[in-house]
Design a protein around this motif. Structure first.
Motif, short mmCIF file in Angstrom:
data_model
loop_
_atom_site.label_atom_id
_atom_site.label_comp_id
_atom_site.label_asym_id
_atom_site.label_seq_id
_atom_site.Cartn_x
_atom_site.Cartn_y
_atom_site.Cartn_z
N PRO A 356 0.84 -1.21 0.00
CA PRO A 356 0.00 0.00 0.00
C PRO A 356 0.87 1.25 0.00
O PRO A 356 1.82 1.37 0.79
CB PRO A 356 -0.79 -0.12 1.32
CG PRO A 356 -0.69 -1.55 1.71
CD PRO A 356 0.66 -2.02 1.22
N LEU A 357 0.56 2.19 -0.88
CA LEU A 357 1.33 3.42 -0.98
C LEU A 357 0.38 4.61 -1.09
O LEU A 357 -0.49 4.62 -1.96
CB LEU A 357 2.25 3.39 -2.22
CG LEU A 357 3.38 2.36 -2.21
CD1 LEU A 357 4.02 2.25 -3.59
CD2 LEU A 357 4.42 2.71 -1.17
N PRO A 358 0.53 5.61 -0.24
CA PRO A 358 -0.32 6.81 -0.35
C PRO A 358 0.09 7.64 -1.55
O PRO A 358 1.15 7.42 -2.15
CB PRO A 358 -0.03 7.55 0.96
CG PRO A 358 1.37 7.15 1.30
CD PRO A 358 1.50 5.72 0.86
N PHE A 359 -0.75 8.63 -1.90
CA PHE A 359 -0.46 9.45 -3.07
C PHE A 359 0.83 10.25 -2.91
O PHE A 359 1.44 10.63 -3.91
CB PHE A 359 -1.63 10.39 -3.36
CG PHE A 359 -2.69 9.77 -4.24
CD1 PHE A 359 -2.34 9.08 -5.39
CD2 PHE A 359 -4.02 9.89 -3.93
CE1 PHE A 359 -3.30 8.50 -6.21
CE2 PHE A 359 -5.00 9.31 -4.73
CZ PHE A 359 -4.64 8.62 -5.87
N GLU A 360 1.27 10.50 -1.67
CA GLU A 360 2.55 11.17 -1.49
C GLU A 360 3.69 10.35 -2.10
O GLU A 360 4.69 10.91 -2.57
CB GLU A 360 2.83 11.41 0.00
CG GLU A 360 2.04 12.54 0.63
CD GLU A 360 0.60 12.19 0.93
OE1 GLU A 360 -0.16 13.09 1.31
OE2 GLU A 360 0.21 10.99 0.78
N GLU A 361 3.53 9.02 -2.10
CA GLU A 361 4.56 8.17 -2.71
C GLU A 361 4.55 8.28 -4.23
O GLU A 361 5.59 8.15 -4.87
CB GLU A 361 4.37 6.71 -2.28
CG GLU A 361 4.73 6.43 -0.84
CD GLU A 361 6.20 6.66 -0.56
OE1 GLU A 361 7.03 6.15 -1.34
OE2 GLU A 361 6.53 7.37 0.40
N TRP A 362 3.38 8.55 -4.81
CA TRP A 362 3.33 8.77 -6.26
C TRP A 362 4.03 10.09 -6.60
O TRP A 362 4.73 10.19 -7.61
CB TRP A 362 1.88 8.81 -6.73
CG TRP A 362 1.12 7.54 -6.56
CD1 TRP A 362 0.79 6.93 -5.37
CD2 TRP A 362 0.58 6.72 -7.59
NE1 TRP A 362 0.08 5.79 -5.62
CE2 TRP A 362 -0.08 5.63 -6.98
CE3 TRP A 362 0.56 6.81 -8.99
CZ2 TRP A 362 -0.73 4.64 -7.68
CZ3 TRP A 362 -0.09 5.81 -9.70
CH2 TRP A 362 -0.72 4.74 -9.06
N ALA A 363 3.84 11.10 -5.75
CA ALA A 363 4.55 12.36 -5.95
C ALA A 363 6.06 12.16 -5.77
O ALA A 363 6.87 12.74 -6.50
CB ALA A 363 4.04 13.41 -4.96
N ARG A 364 6.42 11.31 -4.82
CA ARG A 364 7.84 10.96 -4.64
C ARG A 364 8.37 10.28 -5.90
O ARG A 364 9.53 10.50 -6.30
CB ARG A 364 7.99 10.03 -3.44
CG ARG A 364 9.39 9.52 -3.18
CD ARG A 364 9.41 8.67 -1.92
NE ARG A 364 10.71 8.11 -1.65
CZ ARG A 364 11.05 6.83 -1.80
NH1 ARG A 364 10.16 5.97 -2.24
NH2 ARG A 364 12.25 6.41 -1.50
N GLY A 365 7.53 9.48 -6.54
CA GLY A 365 7.93 8.87 -7.80
C GLY A 365 8.23 9.92 -8.85
O GLY A 365 9.20 9.79 -9.62
N ALA A 366 7.41 10.97 -8.90
CA ALA A 366 7.66 12.06 -9.84
C ALA A 366 9.00 12.74 -9.53
O ALA A 366 9.77 13.08 -10.45
CB ALA A 366 6.53 13.08 -9.79
N ALA A 367 9.31 12.91 -8.24
CA ALA A 367 10.60 13.48 -7.86
C ALA A 367 11.74 12.54 -8.26
O ALA A 367 12.80 13.00 -8.71
CB ALA A 367 10.64 13.75 -6.35
N ALA A 368 11.52 11.23 -8.12
CA ALA A 368 12.54 10.26 -8.51
C ALA A 368 12.83 10.35 -10.01
O ALA A 368 13.98 10.18 -10.45
CB ALA A 368 12.11 8.84 -8.14
N VAL A 369 11.80 10.63 -10.80
CA VAL A 369 12.00 10.82 -12.24
C VAL A 369 12.90 12.03 -12.50
O VAL A 369 13.77 12.01 -13.38
CB VAL A 369 10.65 10.99 -12.96
CG1 VAL A 369 10.84 11.45 -14.40
CG2 VAL A 369 9.88 9.68 -12.94
N SER A 370 12.73 13.10 -11.71
CA SER A 370 13.59 14.27 -11.89
C SER A 370 15.00 14.00 -11.39
O SER A 370 15.97 14.54 -11.93
CB SER A 370 12.98 15.50 -11.20
OG SER A 370 12.93 15.37 -9.80
N ILE A 371 15.16 13.13 -10.37
CA ILE A 371 16.50 12.71 -9.96
C ILE A 371 17.15 11.91 -11.09
O ILE A 371 18.33 12.09 -11.41
CB ILE A 371 16.43 11.85 -8.67
CG1 ILE A 371 15.96 12.71 -7.50
CG2 ILE A 371 17.80 11.23 -8.37
CD1 ILE A 371 15.69 11.91 -6.23
N GLN A 372 16.36 11.04 -11.70
CA GLN A 372 16.87 10.24 -12.80
C GLN A 372 17.39 11.10 -13.94
O GLN A 372 18.30 10.70 -14.68
CB GLN A 372 15.75 9.32 -13.29
CG GLN A 372 16.18 8.24 -14.27
CD GLN A 372 14.99 7.43 -14.76
OE1 GLN A 372 14.01 7.97 -15.24
NE2 GLN A 372 15.08 6.12 -14.62
#
Length: 377
Positions: A356-372
């Motif tokens: 289970p992942l809250p929507f904050e984790e989806w936003a974290r995923g977006a940040a991970a894309v910018s790290i990438q």
């Protein structure tokens, strides 16, 4: 005008990218261990690490004493300096913006919500710009990249949302609009693929060469990592598990019939149960046979789709997430039964992980894309 930016991570060669990503995802780790894991020579690791240390992205930690047979000089592990740079990530839903600021290791430092009263493109751009301004203030000197996660068909290269059914968008140049409005470098990605990137680098996918992330909820999404790389396909829509046909005649918003999403998405369950999701969950848990049958059919459809995907690509594990996992107890048995029955041979042994992942984790995923994006200089 984009602001003048200070020196970024000096990723200038494949060796530099390999060393930096290894420390980023698996550190602290010694140079010797980096060489062992990557196949690079000690000299190559040292040469690649030096510019990162000089630019403040890596640091050497205190020596670790090594004991036992063959013990040599103490090792000085390399570690990421997490606060060297910060990254913003925003997940767009049809009624909310969820934004985060993450450090270099994708740890969330701050999170904010900004309700959406309209999904018209100018209104979303204005609301997202306001959210970014609120988030970035304490980090302005060290935050230059914004990742944005959107459901649907997203062209990461051009920054265009080609189709988002839940936002009702077609061919929206969101990347350019946000770059102009915020002055930041913008990376756009499909929301499930963004979440997959975060799991690959900082979650269940660390150290795994192949895995799938499947999300259950408003839609049925899937991100695939094969051979250590996120699979996008020639048209950027690889992994559209929600539109694998597993039923007969249920119409789907995509124009097809029998799609997993037409049977197992939140809206499909609500329509078939004839009541709001919360009520359907409560009724099913209280034993209502008609509503339980709706969840059973949804679980069966998901299990068939998982098996089809696993038979094709053979992932080491499948991570199941999304807002729909709050009701996973109602269809888990049916997911596993259908998966086991349809999976070919040893594929049936593929590990299914509920996460289970809250929507904050989806936003974290977006940040991970910018790290990438650091690795694409």
């Amino acid at each position: 005008m984009a602001a003048t930016r200070p020196q970024r991570a000096p990723i200038t060669s494949p060796a530099a990218a390999t060393v930096f990503s290894t420390v980023l995802t698996q550190g602290p780790v010694s140079r010797v261990e980096v060489g062992r894991r990557t196949g690079l020579s000690s000299a190559a690791v040292t040469k690649a690490a030096r510019p990162f240390i000089e630019a403040g992205y890596l640091e050497e930690l205190t020596s670790e004493e090594r004991t036992g047979p063959g013990a040599g000089r103490p090792a000085n592990p390399l570690a990421i300096k997490a606060d060297r740079e910060f990254f913003l990530g925003v997940k767009i839903t049809d009624d909310d913006l969820i934004g985060v600021v993450c450090d270099l290791r994708a740890q969330v430092r701050v999170a904010r919500h900004h309700p959406l009263t309209s999904t018209a493109v100018p209104d979303v751009v204005a609301a997202l710009t306001s959210l970014v301004a609120d988030l970035i203030t304490p980090y302005r000197d060290r935050a230059h990249c914004l990742g944005v996660a959107v459901s649907g068909d997203v062209d990461q290269t051009t920054g265009v949302v080609r189709y988002s059914p839940f936002l009702r968008w077609h061919d929206v140049p969101l990347g350019d609009l946000l770059a102009e409005a915020t002055g930041l470098a913008v990376r756009l990605e499909n929301d499930v693929k963004a979440l997959t990137v975060a799991e690959q680098w900082f979650g269940e996918g660390v150290g795994v060469t192949s895995f799938a992330l499947v999300t259950v909820g408003t839609g049925i999404g899937c991100g695939l990592v094969i051979g250590g790389r996120l699979v996008t396909g020639a048209h950027g829509v690889a992994g559209e598990l929600g539109h694998v046909p597993v039923g007969d005649d249920q119409p789907c918003h995509c124009g097809g019939t029998g799609c997993v999403e037409a049977i197992a998405s939140t809206s499909a369950i609500v329509a078939r149960a004839g009541m709001p999701m919360a009520e359907a969950v409560a009724r099913a848990r209280s034993g209502d046979p008609a509503v339980r049958a709706v969840f059973a059919e949804a679980g069966h459809a998901i299990g068939l789709a998982l098996a089809a995907m696993a038979n094709l690509v053979g992932p080491e594990r499948i991570v199941v997430s999304g807002e729909g996992v709050a009701a996973y107890d109602l269809f888990e048995e049916h997911v596993r039964k259908a998966f086991t029955a349809q999976a070919f041979g040893a594929v049936a042994d593929c590990l299914l992980i509920l996460r289970p992942l809250p929507f904050e984790e989806w936003a974290r995923g977006a940040a991970a894309v910018s790290i990438q994006a650091l690795f694409r200089h």
